[in-house]
Motif scaffolding. Sequence first.
Motif, PDB file in Angstrom:
ATOM      1  N   ILE A  76      -6.869  -4.817  -6.256  1.00 14.74           N
ATOM      2  CA  ILE A  76      -7.886  -3.838  -6.667  1.00 14.74           C
ATOM      3  C   ILE A  76      -9.121  -3.943  -5.769  1.00 14.74           C
ATOM      4  O   ILE A  76      -9.805  -2.963  -5.502  1.00 14.74           O
ATOM      5  CB  ILE A  76      -8.274  -4.043  -8.158  1.00 14.74           C
ATOM      6  CG1 ILE A  76      -7.094  -3.704  -9.068  1.00 14.74           C
ATOM      7  CG2 ILE A  76      -9.495  -3.214  -8.541  1.00 14.74           C
ATOM      8  CD1 ILE A  76      -6.757  -2.236  -9.162  1.00 14.74           C
TER       9      ILE A  76
ATOM     10  N   LEU B 271      -1.557   2.184  -9.370  1.00 15.91           N
ATOM     11  CA  LEU B 271      -1.522   1.124 -10.387  1.00 15.91           C
ATOM     12  C   LEU B 271      -1.969   1.639 -11.747  1.00 15.91           C
ATOM     13  O   LEU B 271      -1.959   0.921 -12.734  1.00 15.91           O
ATOM     14  CB  LEU B 271      -2.466  -0.015  -9.968  1.00 15.91           C
ATOM     15  CG  LEU B 271      -2.040  -0.819  -8.737  1.00 15.91           C
ATOM     16  CD1 LEU B 271      -3.183  -1.708  -8.265  1.00 15.91           C
ATOM     17  CD2 LEU B 271      -0.825  -1.668  -9.061  1.00 15.91           C
ATOM     18  N   LYS B 272      -2.373   2.930 -11.751  1.00 16.79           N
ATOM     19  CA  LYS B 272      -2.998   3.509 -12.935  1.00 16.79           C
ATOM     20  C   LYS B 272      -2.118   3.389 -14.179  1.00 16.79           C
ATOM     21  O   LYS B 272      -2.548   2.924 -15.209  1.00 16.79           O
ATOM     22  CB  LYS B 272      -3.294   4.983 -12.636  1.00 16.79           C
ATOM     23  CG  LYS B 272      -4.012   5.700 -13.713  1.00 16.79           C
ATOM     24  CD  LYS B 272      -4.722   6.922 -13.177  1.00 16.79           C
ATOM     25  CE  LYS B 272      -3.786   7.881 -12.453  1.00 16.79           C
ATOM     26  NZ  LYS B 272      -4.488   9.120 -12.080  1.00 16.79           N
TER      27      LYS B 272
ATOM     28  N   ARG C 297       1.037   3.992  -2.927  1.00 16.66           N
ATOM     29  CA  ARG C 297       0.600   5.346  -2.607  1.00 16.66           C
ATOM     30  C   ARG C 297       1.689   6.351  -2.971  1.00 16.66           C
ATOM     31  O   ARG C 297       1.407   7.441  -3.458  1.00 16.66           O
ATOM     32  CB  ARG C 297       0.278   5.458  -1.113  1.00 16.66           C
ATOM     33  CG  ARG C 297      -0.137   6.850  -0.654  1.00 16.66           C
ATOM     34  CD  ARG C 297      -0.514   6.878   0.816  1.00 16.66           C
ATOM     35  NE  ARG C 297       0.458   6.222   1.667  1.00 16.66           N
ATOM     36  CZ  ARG C 297       1.546   6.815   2.145  1.00 16.66           C
ATOM     37  NH1 ARG C 297       1.806   8.067   1.862  1.00 16.66           N
ATOM     38  NH2 ARG C 297       2.395   6.140   2.900  1.00 16.66           N
ATOM     39  N   ARG C 298       2.939   5.973  -2.769  1.00 13.23           N
ATOM     40  CA  ARG C 298       4.041   6.888  -3.099  1.00 13.23           C
ATOM     41  C   ARG C 298       4.436   6.808  -4.574  1.00 13.23           C
ATOM     42  O   ARG C 298       5.436   7.416  -4.963  1.00 13.23           O
ATOM     43  CB  ARG C 298       5.254   6.563  -2.225  1.00 13.23           C
ATOM     44  CG  ARG C 298       5.056   6.859  -0.748  1.00 13.23           C
ATOM     45  CD  ARG C 298       6.395   6.862  -0.016  1.00 13.23           C
ATOM     46  NE  ARG C 298       7.097   5.595  -0.202  1.00 13.23           N
ATOM     47  CZ  ARG C 298       7.091   4.608   0.699  1.00 13.23           C
ATOM     48  NH1 ARG C 298       6.464   4.743   1.834  1.00 13.23           N
ATOM     49  NH2 ARG C 298       7.733   3.486   0.450  1.00 13.23           N
TER      50      ARG C 298
ATOM     51  N   HIS D   3      -8.956  -4.782  -2.580  1.00 10.40           N
ATOM     52  CA  HIS D   3      -8.630  -4.630  -1.160  1.00 10.40           C
ATOM     53  C   HIS D   3      -7.802  -3.423  -0.759  1.00 10.40           C
ATOM     54  O   HIS D   3      -7.582  -3.191   0.421  1.00 10.40           O
ATOM     55  CB  HIS D   3      -7.959  -5.908  -0.647  1.00 10.40           C
ATOM     56  CG  HIS D   3      -8.875  -7.092  -0.722  1.00 10.40           C
ATOM     57  ND1 HIS D   3      -8.555  -8.235  -1.415  1.00 10.40           N
ATOM     58  CD2 HIS D   3     -10.127  -7.279  -0.253  1.00 10.40           C
ATOM     59  CE1 HIS D   3      -9.570  -9.073  -1.338  1.00 10.40           C
ATOM     60  NE2 HIS D   3     -10.534  -8.517  -0.649  1.00 10.40           N
ATOM     61  N   PHE D   4      -7.308  -2.675  -1.735  1.00  5.82           N
ATOM     62  CA  PHE D   4      -6.460  -1.530  -1.369  1.00  5.82           C
ATOM     63  C   PHE D   4      -7.270  -0.235  -1.400  1.00  5.82           C
ATOM     64  O   PHE D   4      -8.189  -0.078  -2.208  1.00  5.82           O
ATOM     65  CB  PHE D   4      -5.278  -1.402  -2.340  1.00  5.82           C
ATOM     66  CG  PHE D   4      -4.193  -2.419  -2.108  1.00  5.82           C
ATOM     67  CD1 PHE D   4      -4.280  -3.347  -1.083  1.00  5.82           C
ATOM     68  CD2 PHE D   4      -3.061  -2.444  -2.926  1.00  5.82           C
ATOM     69  CE1 PHE D   4      -3.276  -4.288  -0.866  1.00  5.82           C
ATOM     70  CE2 PHE D   4      -2.056  -3.374  -2.725  1.00  5.82           C
ATOM     71  CZ  PHE D   4      -2.159  -4.295  -1.704  1.00  5.82           C
ATOM     72  N   PRO D   5      -6.899   0.722  -0.551  1.00  4.25           N
ATOM     73  CA  PRO D   5      -7.570   2.029  -0.583  1.00  4.25           C
ATOM     74  C   PRO D   5      -7.308   2.742  -1.909  1.00  4.25           C
ATOM     75  O   PRO D   5      -6.330   2.450  -2.605  1.00  4.25           O
ATOM     76  CB  PRO D   5      -6.923   2.804   0.556  1.00  4.25           C
ATOM     77  CG  PRO D   5      -6.054   1.868   1.283  1.00  4.25           C
ATOM     78  CD  PRO D   5      -5.864   0.649   0.478  1.00  4.25           C
ATOM     79  N   ARG D   6      -8.187   3.681  -2.192  1.00  2.28           N
ATOM     80  CA  ARG D   6      -8.162   4.342  -3.490  1.00  2.28           C
ATOM     81  C   ARG D   6      -6.793   4.921  -3.862  1.00  2.28           C
ATOM     82  O   ARG D   6      -6.313   4.725  -4.973  1.00  2.28           O
ATOM     83  CB  ARG D   6      -9.203   5.453  -3.526  1.00  2.28           C
ATOM     84  CG  ARG D   6      -9.092   6.265  -4.802  1.00  2.28           C
ATOM     85  CD  ARG D   6     -10.280   7.060  -5.053  1.00  2.28           C
ATOM     86  NE  ARG D   6     -10.485   8.043  -4.011  1.00  2.28           N
ATOM     87  CZ  ARG D   6     -11.353   9.023  -4.133  1.00  2.28           C
ATOM     88  NH1 ARG D   6     -12.075   9.117  -5.216  1.00  2.28           N
ATOM     89  NH2 ARG D   6     -11.508   9.884  -3.178  1.00  2.28           N
ATOM     90  N   ALA D   7      -6.172   5.627  -2.931  1.00  3.38           N
ATOM     91  CA  ALA D   7      -4.909   6.280  -3.271  1.00  3.38           C
ATOM     92  C   ALA D   7      -3.826   5.263  -3.624  1.00  3.38           C
ATOM     93  O   ALA D   7      -2.891   5.569  -4.357  1.00  3.38           O
ATOM     94  CB  ALA D   7      -4.451   7.170  -2.122  1.00  3.38           C
ATOM     95  N   ALA D   8      -3.933   4.044  -3.106  1.00  2.00           N
ATOM     96  CA  ALA D   8      -2.977   2.999  -3.477  1.00  2.00           C
ATOM     97  C   ALA D   8      -3.319   2.448  -4.856  1.00  2.00           C
ATOM     98  O   ALA D   8      -2.442   2.194  -5.681  1.00  2.00           O
ATOM     99  CB  ALA D   8      -2.977   1.888  -2.436  1.00  2.00           C
ATOM    100  N   ILE D   9      -4.613   2.279  -5.113  1.00  4.00           N
ATOM    101  CA  ILE D   9      -5.043   1.775  -6.422  1.00  4.00           C
ATOM    102  C   ILE D   9      -4.611   2.740  -7.531  1.00  4.00           C
ATOM    103  O   ILE D   9      -4.217   2.324  -8.625  1.00  4.00           O
ATOM    104  CB  ILE D   9      -6.570   1.555  -6.423  1.00  4.00           C
ATOM    105  CG1 ILE D   9      -6.883   0.339  -5.549  1.00  4.00           C
ATOM    106  CG2 ILE D   9      -7.112   1.365  -7.831  1.00  4.00           C
ATOM    107  CD1 ILE D   9      -8.341   0.050  -5.366  1.00  4.00           C
ATOM    108  N   GLN D  10      -4.643   4.032  -7.203  1.00  2.00           N
ATOM    109  CA  GLN D  10      -4.215   5.012  -8.217  1.00  2.00           C
ATOM    110  C   GLN D  10      -2.747   4.826  -8.610  1.00  2.00           C
ATOM    111  O   GLN D  10      -2.354   5.170  -9.712  1.00  2.00           O
ATOM    112  CB  GLN D  10      -4.462   6.422  -7.708  1.00  2.00           C
ATOM    113  CG  GLN D  10      -5.940   6.765  -7.828  1.00  2.00           C
ATOM    114  CD  GLN D  10      -6.300   8.059  -7.158  1.00  2.00           C
ATOM    115  OE1 GLN D  10      -5.492   8.634  -6.432  1.00  2.00           O
ATOM    116  NE2 GLN D  10      -7.510   8.505  -7.378  1.00  2.00           N
TER     117      GLN D  10
ATOM    118  N   VAL E  94       0.839  -1.203   0.000  1.00  4.87           N
ATOM    119  CA  VAL E  94       0.000   0.000   0.000  1.00  4.87           C
ATOM    120  C   VAL E  94       0.876   1.257   0.000  1.00  4.87           C
ATOM    121  O   VAL E  94       0.628   2.215  -0.735  1.00  4.87           O
ATOM    122  CB  VAL E  94      -0.976  -0.006   1.201  1.00  4.87           C
ATOM    123  CG1 VAL E  94      -1.623   1.358   1.401  1.00  4.87           C
ATOM    124  CG2 VAL E  94      -2.044  -1.077   0.996  1.00  4.87           C
ATOM    125  N   ASP E  95       1.942   1.246   0.794  1.00  2.00           N
ATOM    126  CA  ASP E  95       2.816   2.431   0.866  1.00  2.00           C
ATOM    127  C   ASP E  95       3.571   2.657  -0.438  1.00  2.00           C
ATOM    128  O   ASP E  95       3.682   3.781  -0.917  1.00  2.00           O
ATOM    129  CB  ASP E  95       3.797   2.264   2.026  1.00  2.00           C
ATOM    130  CG  ASP E  95       3.064   2.145   3.343  1.00  2.00           C
ATOM    131  OD1 ASP E  95       2.763   3.182   3.951  1.00  2.00           O
ATOM    132  OD2 ASP E  95       2.743   1.014   3.741  1.00  2.00           O
TER     133      ASP E  95
END
Lengths: 435, 109
Positions: free
Chosen positions: A348, A359-360, A333-334, A350-357, A329-330
């Motif tokens: 996809i 993967l964009k 997110r970074r 199980h992770f919070p939105r900012a972490a999923i982003q 996740v970290d």
Amino acid sequence: MSRPQVLENVVCPFCGCLCDDIRLTIEDGKIVGNERGCALSKAKFLQATTDRMMSPAILQGSEFVEVSLDEAVDRAARILAEAHRPLIYGLSSTENDAHREVYRLAEYLGGVVDNTSSVCHGPSIIGTQESGEPVAALAEVRNRADLVIYWGANPLYAHPRHVSRFVRAPGVFIKDPKSERQMWVIDVRETVTSRVADRAIIIRPGTDLEVIEALRALVRGHTIDVSSVGGVSLDTLREIADAMKSAKYGVLFYGLGLTQSRGRHSNVDAAIRLVQDLNNYTKWSMMPMRGHYNVAGANKTSTWTTGYPYAVDYSRGYPRYQPGEYTAVDLLRRREVDALLNVAADPIAHFPRAAIQGLKSIPIINLDPKRNLTSLIATVNIPTAIAGIECDGAVARMDGLPLYVKKIVDPPESVLPDREVLRMIFDRVQEVSRQ
Amino acid sequence: MGKTSRDYTEAVSVCELDRTTMSVLEIGDGDLVSLETIDGEVVVRARLGRGLEPGMGFIPAGPYANVIISADTWESGMPDFKGVRAKVFKAAGSRVFSIKELVAKMLEE
Ligand code: SF4
């Protein structure tokens, strides 16, 4: 039509209980019956063939194009070989030999390897690294425990046979579990488990640490100068502390209610110290309610191989460990990773939105038997065999007991186990990097 | 049940609320509600939850909950999956996104 075949003592590869008494009926190469398994187990075995990814596929534009396994492996290998900071994530729903291939690949690539415990019982591991691991075998719980407490866990929902196999079942020294063994639940809300418990104690959300510390003080005989802690009256807390001290053999099972709420590893750390304190008076042990059937195995194989249970970074050529830095996740997110190899997990979902982003805009390679949310956006999807149903392997139960899961039926045509696909990817990565 | 199934979507796109909250906000069982946190906003269906304290809501782990939780792990690896402060509004007239739409939206922003 062949005669139905009955297999006894099959291990259920679904949750961390790894029930090893399932009776399966096989007919024409298909599993048609599951006795003794819970509803989750029945769905896992009887619906093994539904919702499968049928062919390796590569995302082109917005369409998935079916390709051969070799093409998919080649694409995956090129993505990984070109990445500067690849992340390999997952592992909790596959067997130990697949893990071995993952660590080999991570080391070769200089990547990061993290398993799903970083978002479930990672804090439990940090807690045990601080204070030790007072763990018991599940058989011991059944044979000896006269007080079982579930804290922040709802086994009737997530581990349906945990209560019936280990708590409400008779053991060597507990002949009548109903009268000789107490089952208590401590949680922030009423649950299906708390409704069948002998006693349920509801605490205010986010106050686990205070309640545990108050219990520690009371167990040690200190007085507390308040009338309630975490919404629980001091009298009730005193009763709990006394019951804990006077149990002959107590066991504390704890769930994500402790690890995912405020305090995280400090909650677990405090609970371990409570159990240590109790051992000055009587016998107590504790155990995390591990969710996925081999997430405990992922921590073990990671520790054997890299020295650390999860969040392992190979970018310097040797393993380094730091939750918060090398946890999935970290990293996402970074926006630190530039490729993801997902093995037997579903970030996809199980992770919070900012972490999923995170993967964009990076390529994702997804190995899984079934379609999941990660497969919707993966660059390369490779279907694999279901461990414990379509291929064998070793896995670890929530108490650490290693169990061998069997191959029951053949996987769909040309679908291979995770370990074999990973080996192919590793070989191809080596070839590509040499070129 | 597969994660791409309708059953999964229906199971994870709900928020259980207690009776008091629901009556104060005039929310009925099955009504649409919008949940807002500092990290995002999502529309799900309200359900009457048993054994919840007033002011407490419960969303099953899944993509709908993930929209409104923070990815900050306080250097532990673990995000705040529990104990998140949120505002609840009645959201008649809006709709629950499908999982595909939800994922696309998360990736877009
Ligand atoms: S409790 Fe867990 S391991 Fe046992 S049958 Fe159910 S899903 Fe399988």
